[in-house]
Design an enzyme around this catalytic site. Sequence first.
Site, PDB file in Angstrom:
ATOM      1  N   GLY A  12       0.839  -1.211   0.000  1.00 42.87           N
ATOM      2  CA  GLY A  12       0.000   0.000   0.000  1.00 42.87           C
ATOM      3  C   GLY A  12       0.865   1.249   0.000  1.00 42.87           C
ATOM      4  O   GLY A  12       1.917   1.270   0.621  1.00 42.87           O
ATOM      5  N   ARG A  73       0.876  -4.931  -6.141  1.00 42.75           N
ATOM      6  CA  ARG A  73       1.021  -6.184  -5.394  1.00 42.75           C
ATOM      7  C   ARG A  73       1.242  -7.307  -6.391  1.00 42.75           C
ATOM      8  O   ARG A  73       0.673  -7.322  -7.481  1.00 42.75           O
ATOM      9  CB  ARG A  73      -0.218  -6.437  -4.545  1.00 42.75           C
ATOM     10  N   ASP A 104       5.469  -5.263   5.989  1.00 44.14           N
ATOM     11  CA  ASP A 104       6.193  -6.509   6.274  1.00 44.14           C
ATOM     12  C   ASP A 104       6.076  -7.542   5.162  1.00 44.14           C
ATOM     13  O   ASP A 104       6.950  -8.401   5.023  1.00 44.14           O
ATOM     14  CB  ASP A 104       5.867  -7.080   7.657  1.00 44.14           C
ATOM     15  N   THR A 126       4.295   2.525   5.409  1.00 42.27           N
ATOM     16  CA  THR A 126       2.880   2.151   5.486  1.00 42.27           C
ATOM     17  C   THR A 126       2.205   3.049   6.511  1.00 42.27           C
ATOM     18  O   THR A 126       2.807   3.380   7.528  1.00 42.27           O
ATOM     19  CB  THR A 126       2.668   0.662   5.883  1.00 42.27           C
ATOM     20  N   ASP A 128      -0.140   2.283   8.453  1.00 48.05           N
ATOM     21  CA  ASP A 128      -0.719   1.537   9.582  1.00 48.05           C
ATOM     22  C   ASP A 128       0.160   1.470  10.829  1.00 48.05           C
ATOM     23  O   ASP A 128      -0.323   1.093  11.895  1.00 48.05           O
ATOM     24  CB  ASP A 128      -1.045   0.101   9.153  1.00 48.05           C
ATOM     25  N   ASP A 130       2.381  -0.724  11.444  1.00 45.52           N
ATOM     26  CA  ASP A 130       2.279  -2.125  11.874  1.00 45.52           C
ATOM     27  C   ASP A 130       3.498  -2.946  11.484  1.00 45.52           C
ATOM     28  O   ASP A 130       3.410  -4.150  11.277  1.00 45.52           O
ATOM     29  CB  ASP A 130       1.012  -2.757  11.271  1.00 45.52           C
ATOM     30  N   ARG A 172      -6.157  -2.540   9.259  1.00 46.46           N
ATOM     31  CA  ARG A 172      -6.906  -3.788   9.368  1.00 46.46           C
ATOM     32  C   ARG A 172      -6.473  -4.648  10.557  1.00 46.46           C
ATOM     33  O   ARG A 172      -7.282  -5.140  11.305  1.00 46.46           O
ATOM     34  CB  ARG A 172      -6.711  -4.570   8.067  1.00 46.46           C
TER      35      ARG A 172
HETATM   36  P1  ADP Z   1       2.962  -4.653   2.643  1.00 43.61           P
HETATM   37  O1  ADP Z   1       4.362  -4.652   2.149  1.00 43.61           O
HETATM   38  O2  ADP Z   1       2.392  -3.286   2.809  1.00 43.61           O
HETATM   39  O3  ADP Z   1       2.781  -5.552   3.863  1.00 43.61           O
HETATM   40  P2  ADP Z   1       1.755  -6.739   1.027  1.00 43.61           P
HETATM   41  O4  ADP Z   1       1.515  -7.671   2.176  1.00 43.61           O
HETATM   42  O5  ADP Z   1       0.709  -6.630  -0.019  1.00 43.61           O
HETATM   43  O6  ADP Z   1       2.047  -5.245   1.494  1.00 43.61           O
HETATM   44  O7  ADP Z   1       3.131  -7.212   0.345  1.00 43.61           O
HETATM   45  C1  ADP Z   1       3.643  -6.534  -0.761  1.00 43.61           C
HETATM   46  C2  ADP Z   1       4.219  -7.515  -1.728  1.00 43.61           C
HETATM   47  O8  ADP Z   1       5.301  -8.216  -1.102  1.00 43.61           O
HETATM   48  C3  ADP Z   1       3.276  -8.611  -2.180  1.00 43.61           C
HETATM   49  O9  ADP Z   1       2.443  -8.200  -3.238  1.00 43.61           O
HETATM   50  C4  ADP Z   1       4.245  -9.679  -2.635  1.00 43.61           C
HETATM   51  O10 ADP Z   1       4.731  -9.361  -3.925  1.00 43.61           O
HETATM   52  C5  ADP Z   1       5.398  -9.531  -1.639  1.00 43.61           C
HETATM   53  N1  ADP Z   1       5.284 -10.508  -0.548  1.00 43.61           N
HETATM   54  C6  ADP Z   1       4.412 -10.518   0.484  1.00 43.61           C
HETATM   55  N2  ADP Z   1       4.578 -11.595   1.266  1.00 43.61           N
HETATM   56  C7  ADP Z   1       5.588 -12.308   0.726  1.00 43.61           C
HETATM   57  C8  ADP Z   1       6.254 -13.526   1.076  1.00 43.61           C
HETATM   58  N3  ADP Z   1       5.902 -14.248   2.136  1.00 43.61           N
HETATM   59  N4  ADP Z   1       7.272 -13.942   0.279  1.00 43.61           N
HETATM   60  C9  ADP Z   1       7.648 -13.239  -0.810  1.00 43.61           C
HETATM   61  N5  ADP Z   1       7.057 -12.090  -1.178  1.00 43.61           N
HETATM   62  C10 ADP Z   1       6.054 -11.612  -0.437  1.00 43.61           C
END
Ligand code: ADP
Length: 318
Positions: A12, A73, A104, A126, A128, A130, A172
């Site tokens: 995000g 994403r 994360d 982010t 959040d 978090d 969330r």
């Molecule tokens: P944020 O980084 O804000 O937590 P997301 O959870 O959507 O947002 O994660 C961003 C991107 O990071 C995902 O679209 C994916 O490409 C990658 N990602 C998330 N989790 C994993 C994971 N366990 N292993 C590898 N890549 C990941």
Amino acid sequence: MVKKVAVLTSGGDAPGMNAAVRAVVRTGLAHGLEMYAVYDGYKGLYEGKIERMYRKSVAEKLNRGGTFIGTARLPEFVHPEIRQVCVENLQEYGIDALVTIGGDGTYRGAYELEKMGVFTVGIPGTIDNDVAGTDYTIGFDTALTTIVEAIDKLRDTSSSHRRCSIVEVMGRHCGALAIWAGIAVGAEVVICEETGYDEAKVIQTIQDAARVKKHAIVIVSENFIDIKHLEKVLNDFTPFEARTTILGYVQRGGCPSPRDRVLASMMGAKAVECLVNNISGVCMCSVNEKIVAIPFEEALKMKKNQVEEKYKVFEELW
Ligand code: ADP
């Protein structure tokens, strides 16, 4: 030593991401590195959307909201064969290191790339707040300000009409925005994962408020409870007319606050300094107002920001 460094934003978007990208690029250039941007996060990395960055490329970006290099994403990034394509795309440009700005999920992806031989550093971006390991994430301060300004406005109109404003905020799985905003606006109730939801207690609190006030404010974290049901319950069982406002994506927008700009600039600079000093596989954390580098592995295992202490203050104030 690393020579070519790329930066991307992922997950995000958050106000201050541009300031972080700018700091990464300018610090890199100051160290004589060749700098690149990957557009649209890991998705763009997979698609090979990579562009050389110069000082001019990051001019007039510091104060802008959003992320000018885009974010996206890519759930498929969890698959090694997808990541392998990304590694090869970086190799094509001779890029040996990557700075990833996100939450994360972004860190998890970065950690996997590190294990595949790409030097990576993470920066927490982010709204959040978090991300484990850091006291603050880039964007939190700006989003909180946006929420507080919006609720202050709602209060003006809700007290004129003897209303209870139910306000849905983002966050969330982390109630930091809800709880901080709750303290800042003097809300009657905050409902989020950390506080839980006790319907009878909420009704009682709002009934008590109705005896002494012309309005009441209830802040709810997104997707935690059925907000329409809460609105009905408060309409039925309290003297107030309950109205719901969903703040939505406006919370993500706007110029980053000075605090977020400073945090982003400090973290961006430190990220490049780590790489220059052959430190990678780490994320930037603000700990007691100092920027420190914590290994991804460690940070991802750490507990996320604790908001219990803040919530205790909130309850004491009511
Ligand atoms: P944020 O980084 O804000 O937590 P997301 O959870 O959507 O947002 O994660 C961003 C991107 O990071 C995902 O679209 C994916 O490409 C990658 N990602 C998330 N989790 C994993 C994971 N366990 N292993 C590898 N890549 C990941």
